[in-house]
Design a protein around this motif. Structure first.
Motif, PDB file in Angstrom:
ATOM      1  N   GLU A   1      -5.679   1.294   2.897  1.00 36.86           N
ATOM      2  CA  GLU A   1      -4.392   1.604   2.271  1.00 36.86           C
ATOM      3  C   GLU A   1      -4.330   1.071   0.847  1.00 36.86           C
ATOM      4  O   GLU A   1      -3.733   1.699  -0.034  1.00 36.86           O
TER       5      GLU A   1
ATOM      6  N   ASP B   1       6.932   0.365   2.353  1.00 41.74           N
ATOM      7  CA  ASP B   1       7.570   0.645   3.650  1.00 41.74           C
ATOM      8  C   ASP B   1       6.557   0.615   4.798  1.00 41.74           C
ATOM      9  O   ASP B   1       6.441   1.552   5.564  1.00 41.74           O
ATOM     10  N   TYR B   2       5.846  -0.490   4.893  1.00 42.19           N
ATOM     11  CA  TYR B   2       4.855  -0.697   5.950  1.00 42.19           C
ATOM     12  C   TYR B   2       5.401  -1.654   7.003  1.00 42.19           C
ATOM     13  O   TYR B   2       6.293  -2.451   6.715  1.00 42.19           O
TER      14      TYR B   2
ATOM     15  N   GLN C   1       3.921   1.297  -2.758  1.00 43.73           N
ATOM     16  CA  GLN C   1       4.596   1.651  -1.501  1.00 43.73           C
ATOM     17  C   GLN C   1       4.789   0.382  -0.693  1.00 43.73           C
ATOM     18  O   GLN C   1       3.858  -0.393  -0.512  1.00 43.73           O
TER      19      GLN C   1
ATOM     20  N   LEU D   1       1.145  -5.395   8.259  1.00 46.05           N
ATOM     21  CA  LEU D   1       0.344  -4.658   7.284  1.00 46.05           C
ATOM     22  C   LEU D   1       0.828  -4.943   5.860  1.00 46.05           C
ATOM     23  O   LEU D   1       0.019  -5.117   4.939  1.00 46.05           O
ATOM     24  N   LEU D   2       2.121  -5.037   5.672  1.00 49.21           N
ATOM     25  CA  LEU D   2       2.675  -5.343   4.353  1.00 49.21           C
ATOM     26  C   LEU D   2       2.221  -6.727   3.877  1.00 49.21           C
ATOM     27  O   LEU D   2       1.889  -6.909   2.704  1.00 49.21           O
TER      28      LEU D   2
END
Length: 130
Positions: free
Chosen positions: A37, A55-56, A53, A60-61
């Motif tokens: 990603e 919005d994970y 981006q 993961l963020l």
């Protein structure tokens, strides 16, 4: 206390071992996904890195944020509560410094901008060029 724990058989060592193995595999999978990603959502900009981006899912963020931080300050080490505080601040639209990295919302409101922090005592204006 030891005697009480010896009689406690609610945790089967075999099952605990399997659980630990499954958690390690899940962690490896998240690391792999984050690396893939990152190719798409971590963009180098003249003054640092931009995570375009956000919005994970939280796990993961966190990994993407760690990768972004490492691209700005290669020797940074961030763990647990400090990373959680940074993430909460960014999600609220705030600005924070961690290590030698200044993090905040991107100027256009899309994602986060991470850049080397200005020298101590210098202005840290969020409208600096991206």
């Amino acid at each position: 206390m030891r005697q009480a724990l010896q009689g406690f058989d609610a945790v089967d060592p075999l099952i605990a071992g399997r659980s630990a193995s499954a958690l390690a595999e899940a962690s490896e999978a998240l690391d792999w996904i984050a690396m893939r990603e990152a190719e798409a959502v971590l963009v180098r900009v003249p003054a640092g890195v931009r995570l375009v981006q956000t919005d994970y899912p939280p796990a993961l963020l966190r990994r993407l944020l760690l990768l972004a931080l490492a691209r700005v300050q290669s020797d940074i080490t961030v763990r647990g509560p400090a990373l959680d505080r940074l993430l909460q601040t960014l999600q609220r639209g705030g600005q924070a410094m961690i290590g030698d990295v200044l993090c905040g919302p991107a100027a256009d409101g899309q994602g986060w901008h991470l850049r080397p922090a200005p020298p101590r005592g210098a202005s840290a204006r969020p409208d600096a060029a991206e």
